[in-house]
Design a protein around this motif. Structure first.
Motif, PDB file in Angstrom:
ATOM      1  N   ASN A 167      47.166  62.064  96.575  1.00 18.38           N
ATOM      2  CA  ASN A 167      47.271  63.121  95.569  1.00 18.38           C
ATOM      3  C   ASN A 167      46.335  62.825  94.401  1.00 18.38           C
ATOM      4  N   ARG A 168      46.455  63.598  93.338  1.00 19.05           N
ATOM      5  CA  ARG A 168      45.502  63.439  92.230  1.00 19.05           C
ATOM      6  C   ARG A 168      45.646  62.088  91.528  1.00 19.05           C
ATOM      7  N   ASP A 169      46.805  61.446  91.718  1.00 21.10           N
ATOM      8  CA  ASP A 169      47.027  60.128  91.127  1.00 21.10           C
ATOM      9  C   ASP A 169      46.537  58.996  92.026  1.00 21.10           C
ATOM     10  N   GLY A 170      45.976  59.347  93.176  1.00 18.60           N
ATOM     11  CA  GLY A 170      45.476  58.344  94.094  1.00 18.60           C
ATOM     12  C   GLY A 170      46.536  57.710  94.970  1.00 18.60           C
ATOM     13  N   ARG A 171      47.746  58.289  95.014  1.00 18.59           N
ATOM     14  CA  ARG A 171      48.853  57.697  95.768  1.00 18.59           C
ATOM     15  C   ARG A 171      48.957  58.331  97.149  1.00 18.59           C
ATOM     16  N   ARG A 172      49.195  57.508  98.181  1.00 13.34           N
ATOM     17  CA  ARG A 172      49.381  58.014  99.539  1.00 13.34           C
ATOM     18  C   ARG A 172      50.805  58.568  99.677  1.00 13.34           C
ATOM     19  N   PHE A 173      50.934  59.861  99.451  1.00 14.06           N
ATOM     20  CA  PHE A 173      52.243  60.505  99.368  1.00 14.06           C
ATOM     21  C   PHE A 173      52.940  60.644 100.716  1.00 14.06           C
ATOM     22  N   MET A 174      52.213  60.486 101.832  1.00 12.68           N
ATOM     23  CA  MET A 174      52.836  60.665 103.135  1.00 12.68           C
ATOM     24  C   MET A 174      53.892  59.596 103.425  1.00 12.68           C
ATOM     25  N   PHE A 175      53.822  58.448 102.751  1.00 17.37           N
ATOM     26  CA  PHE A 175      54.855  57.432 102.939  1.00 17.37           C
ATOM     27  C   PHE A 175      56.202  57.874 102.354  1.00 17.37           C
ATOM     28  N   ASP A 176      56.201  58.932 101.502  1.00 20.17           N
ATOM     29  CA  ASP A 176      57.427  59.351 100.817  1.00 20.17           C
ATOM     30  C   ASP A 176      58.410  60.077 101.732  1.00 20.17           C
ATOM     31  N   THR A 190      56.469  54.813 112.818  1.00 16.64           N
ATOM     32  CA  THR A 190      55.574  55.022 111.685  1.00 16.64           C
ATOM     33  C   THR A 190      55.434  53.748 110.854  1.00 16.64           C
ATOM     34  N   ALA A 191      54.207  53.454 110.450  1.00 12.56           N
ATOM     35  CA  ALA A 191      53.922  52.244 109.683  1.00 12.56           C
ATOM     36  C   ALA A 191      54.657  52.246 108.351  1.00 12.56           C
ATOM     37  N   ASP A 192      55.092  51.066 107.924  1.00  9.71           N
ATOM     38  CA  ASP A 192      55.749  50.912 106.625  1.00  9.71           C
ATOM     39  C   ASP A 192      54.745  50.636 105.513  1.00  9.71           C
ATOM     40  N   THR A 193      53.567  50.133 105.874  1.00 10.74           N
ATOM     41  CA  THR A 193      52.589  49.742 104.873  1.00 10.74           C
ATOM     42  C   THR A 193      51.208  50.284 105.234  1.00 10.74           C
ATOM     43  N   PRO A 194      50.342  50.478 104.233  1.00 11.93           N
ATOM     44  CA  PRO A 194      48.966  50.897 104.531  1.00 11.93           C
ATOM     45  C   PRO A 194      48.246  49.925 105.454  1.00 11.93           C
ATOM     46  N   GLU A 195      48.514  48.644 105.298  1.00  6.53           N
ATOM     47  CA  GLU A 195      47.841  47.645 106.125  1.00  6.53           C
ATOM     48  C   GLU A 195      48.205  47.811 107.593  1.00  6.53           C
ATOM     49  N   GLN A 223      42.783  50.797 114.236  1.00  8.08           N
ATOM     50  CA  GLN A 223      41.767  49.913 114.793  1.00  8.08           C
ATOM     51  C   GLN A 223      42.150  49.341 116.152  1.00  8.08           C
ATOM     52  N   GLY A 224      43.272  49.865 116.714  1.00  7.97           N
ATOM     53  CA  GLY A 224      43.623  49.498 118.082  1.00  7.97           C
ATOM     54  C   GLY A 224      44.600  48.359 118.227  1.00  7.97           C
ATOM     55  N   ASP A 225      45.256  47.963 117.123  1.00  7.14           N
ATOM     56  CA  ASP A 225      46.259  46.894 117.203  1.00  7.14           C
ATOM     57  C   ASP A 225      47.511  47.446 117.877  1.00  7.14           C
ATOM     58  N   LYS A 226      47.815  46.978 119.076  1.00  7.21           N
ATOM     59  CA  LYS A 226      48.929  47.526 119.857  1.00  7.21           C
ATOM     60  C   LYS A 226      50.290  47.122 119.301  1.00  7.21           C
ATOM     61  N   SER A 227      50.323  46.146 118.411  1.00  6.51           N
ATOM     62  CA  SER A 227      51.599  45.749 117.816  1.00  6.51           C
ATOM     63  C   SER A 227      51.923  46.546 116.562  1.00  6.51           C
ATOM     64  N   ALA A 228      50.948  47.336 116.073  1.00  9.21           N
ATOM     65  CA  ALA A 228      51.134  48.081 114.824  1.00  9.21           C
ATOM     66  C   ALA A 228      51.669  49.484 115.105  1.00  9.21           C
ATOM     67  N   ARG A 229      52.256  50.084 114.065  1.00  9.66           N
ATOM     68  CA  ARG A 229      52.745  51.457 114.147  1.00  9.66           C
ATOM     69  C   ARG A 229      51.771  52.399 113.434  1.00  9.66           C
ATOM     70  N   ARG A 230      51.815  53.681 113.804  1.00 10.04           N
ATOM     71  CA  ARG A 230      50.822  54.626 113.312  1.00 10.04           C
ATOM     72  C   ARG A 230      51.049  54.976 111.843  1.00 10.04           C
ATOM     73  N   PRO A 231      49.976  55.302 111.117  1.00 10.80           N
ATOM     74  CA  PRO A 231      50.118  55.695 109.715  1.00 10.80           C
ATOM     75  C   PRO A 231      50.784  57.062 109.604  1.00 10.80           C
ATOM     76  N   PRO A 232      51.446  57.343 108.478  1.00 12.84           N
ATOM     77  CA  PRO A 232      52.155  58.630 108.348  1.00 12.84           C
ATOM     78  C   PRO A 232      51.224  59.832 108.326  1.00 12.84           C
ATOM     79  N   GLU A 233      49.930  59.630 108.067  1.00 15.07           N
ATOM     80  CA  GLU A 233      48.971  60.746 108.136  1.00 15.07           C
ATOM     81  C   GLU A 233      48.858  61.303 109.548  1.00 15.07           C
ATOM     82  N   LEU A 234      49.329  60.539 110.545  1.00 12.63           N
ATOM     83  CA  LEU A 234      49.254  60.995 111.932  1.00 12.63           C
ATOM     84  C   LEU A 234      50.596  61.512 112.447  1.00 12.63           C
ATOM     85  N   LEU A 235      51.473  61.920 111.533  1.00 13.86           N
ATOM     86  CA  LEU A 235      52.667  62.655 111.939  1.00 13.86           C
ATOM     87  C   LEU A 235      52.255  64.057 112.383  1.00 13.86           C
TER      88      LEU A 235
END
Length: 604
Positions: free
Chosen positions: A265-274, A284-289, A296-308
């Motif tokens: 958003n305009r404050d630079g915050r990734r609001f999809m985690f909300d 869904t991933a808990d963290t941006p990392e 990047q193909g890490d099979k142990s990681a969960r997808r970012p909320p932007e891909l809901l």
């Protein structure tokens, strides 16, 4: 019909996007004479707009993928009102259709060991989209078009608009239309007809769709007696361009988010985690990392909320805007430039993975996406509803009339997953062509009703005979404004009821529009003829949306924000009554087979 140019064929395909081309190829391969009619030029279709990739469970990147997982993802994304048989066939047959395209000359991106590369996309559990950078649809159209033009049994009629389907008794018998350049009428007689006309986006003000997408196939089928289904489910793609005004609504591919782009958003915050829905929380991933590692193909990681799913992301963007946290021009920011923190060669990486997006923003908005965030907002993109068809054959309730691609309902349910559209048109375009050819072989040449053709011709030239009426553009603009405001992303019964009243009034205005000049090179006349189709599909969307008193997928009711458990038990079906009025019915969804139920219970 000696006064009109008449063409005879076995199978008439209306629409030359991916579904129409694939249907024509299959019908011709079965020995049929095929005529392909398109409203614009051959190759100019919304298949080209599907930039991110074609979904197919090939397991080239993640061996855990399978047709069973793809089926479960499609059903879950569609909120379980999908035609489950179509979802099954789609998931099972998509890999073969992609490999077939490759054999025909499509050049996909490759893994290090030479297999077709697959990327992440919203709603898909594993990397599943076979792609060509961000130009996948263009490559598919190029491949299919090349195959069509080298087939002797396919005749192509470009820049022709179909105005009416013709029937012989109850069965489809052909079509009546005109060539857009000279305005001369044409009649096509066929043993079977395939509709592949795309969507209805031009019923709305802000849309990724171009001028052709006026709901022609939906309205043609409806007027011919076929049933429409799921018309309340309209997909608003979360990311369209919003600035400058001249580019508003142009699509920004989901591939940007699939490659690591984030929404802020305009404050630079990734609001999809909300706001992560409960049924997606475990994936869904808990963290941006963690989200970055997933892209990047890490099979142990969960997808970012932007891909809901797209419906959810679009509503989250609108929430930020309405609550005052949006970008300067009424959207949010999509930032792929941030990956320079992770990759030393980020600029070249972005240009390689997203070449079309780089050039689109550079040329149209003077923005370098390798250094600057993009401003994006929701845009009307796709309709999940359409002609109700048999899941195996793609035949409608009118014998001999088939439908495939966006004009057909069933596969996507309440919400289409990104990438499923390209594999949809390949799987069901092929099936429609195959079964249309079977129907054509088994049925005699139909007779055409000269009276029906004459009536269609009289209706087509009527706007020239009216003096003093308003221009068709004014009526179209009023309809688009009203649908955007009253039947858009967030809906209320009172507003949609007002929209129905407005559609009635606009229909009266449409009956009185005047056209000046003559039939040659007359875009005002073309717009006047499109109005009837736009009004049919707008009424269908509004009536179905009023009837579904819950929020599900692409249909969000502010006055009924929760899902109704009963909502997954029925589809809303519309048809033309004997008095000409639109009739509506809640049609129970047939019980799912036990083996497919087990897949849903395990993976859904």
């Amino acid at each position: 019909m000696p006064e009109f140019e008449t063409h005879d064929c076995d199978v008439l395909v209306i629409g030359a996007g991916g579904a129409g081309l694939r249907a024509a190829i299959e019908a011709e391969a079965a020995g049929c004479r095929v005529t392909l009619v398109c409203k614009s030029l051959l190759g100019k279709a919304h298949t080209v707009m599907a930039e991110g990739g074609a979904a197919a469970a090939m397991a080239n990147v993640d061996e855990r993928d399978s047709w069973r997982v793809h089926f479960a993802d499609t059903m879950r994304g569609g909120q379980y009102v999908n035609n489950w048989r179509m979802a099954e066939l789609h998931a099972q047959e998509a890999p073969a259709r992609i490999r077939e395209l490759e054999a025909w000359g499509a050049v996909f991106d490759r893994t290090d060991d030479g297999r077709i590369l697959q990327r992440n996309f919203g709603g898909h559990r594993y990397p599943r989209l076979a792609h060509v950078g961000d130009r996948t649809g263009l490559e598919i159209i190029r491949t299919l078009q090349d195959r069509v033009v080298h087939r002797k049994g396919i005749e192509v009629h470009m820049e022709c608009t179909v105005l009416r389907l013709l029937k012989d008794g109850d069965r489809a018998a052909g079509a009546f239309g005109y060539d857009r350049e000279r305005g001369r009428f044409r009649v096509w007689r066929a043993r079977a007809v395939v509709l592949a006309t795309g969507g209805i986006g031009k019923a709305f003000k802000i849309t990724s769709n171009s001028w052709e997408y006026t709901g022609d196939g939906h309205a043609l089928a409806y007027e011919a007696g076929a049933e429409l289904m799921d018309m309340e489910f309209v997909q608003f793609h979360p990311t369209g361009m919003i600035w400058p005004p001249s580019v508003r609504g142009i699509l920004v591919t989901e591939g940007v988010r699939g490659e690591g782009g984030v929404l802020t958003n305009r404050d630079g915050r990734r609001f999809m985690f909300d706001d992560v829905p409960e049924n997606y929380r475990a994936q869904t991933a808990d963290t941006p990392e963690e989200g970055w590692r997933y892209t990047q193909g890490d099979k142990s990681a969960r997808r970012p909320p932007e891909l809901l799913t797209r419906d959810h992301v679009a509503r989250c963007i609108m929430r930020e805007v309405k609550e005052g946290r949006g970008s300067p021009h009424g959207g949010v920011f999509l930032d792929i430039a941030w990956i320079k923190e992770k990759l030393p060669n980020a600029s070249e990486h972005i240009k390689k993975k997203l070449p079309s997006m780089y050039h689109q923003f550079k040329q149209l908005a003077d923005i370098d996406i390798t250094t600057t965030p993009m401003e994006v907002g929701p845009t009307t993109h796709y309709v999940m509803g359409g002609v109700r068809v048999d899941g195996d054959s793609q035949m409608s309730t009118v014998p001999g009339l088939f439908a495939a691609g966006e004009v057909a309902a069933g596969l996507h349910g309440a919400n289409r997953l990104g990438g499923n559209s390209l594999s949809d048109l390949l799987v069901f375009g092929r099936r429609a062509g195959e079964h249309a050819a079977c129907f054509a072989r088994e049925n005699a040449v139909p007779s055409l009703d000269a009276g029906a053709v004459d009536a269609a011709a009289r209706d087509a030239v009527a706007p020239f005979e009216r003096a003093g009426g308003e221009a068709a553009y004014a009526v179209q603009h009023a309809l688009q404004e009203m649908m955007q405001d009253l039947v858009g992303i967030v809906r209320r019964e009172e507003e949609m009821t007002r929209a129905l009243d407005g559609i009635t009034a606009l229909r009266e205005r449409a009956r009185l529009v005047s056209v000046v000049g003559n039939r040659e090179y007359n875009p005002g006349w073309h717009t006047a003829l499109d109005l009837a189709n736009l009004l049919v599909v707008s009424e269908a969307v509004a009536r179905a949306a009023i009837e579904r008193k819950e929020s599900r997928g692409g249909h969000f009711r502010d006055d009924y924000p929760a899902k109704d458990p009963q909502g997954a038990t029925f589809n809303i079906v519309l048809r033309r009554g004997g008095d000409g009025a639109m009739q509506l019915e809640r049609r129970p969804i047939p019980p799912m087979r036990d083996d497919l139920k087990a897949i849903i219970q395990e993976l859904g």
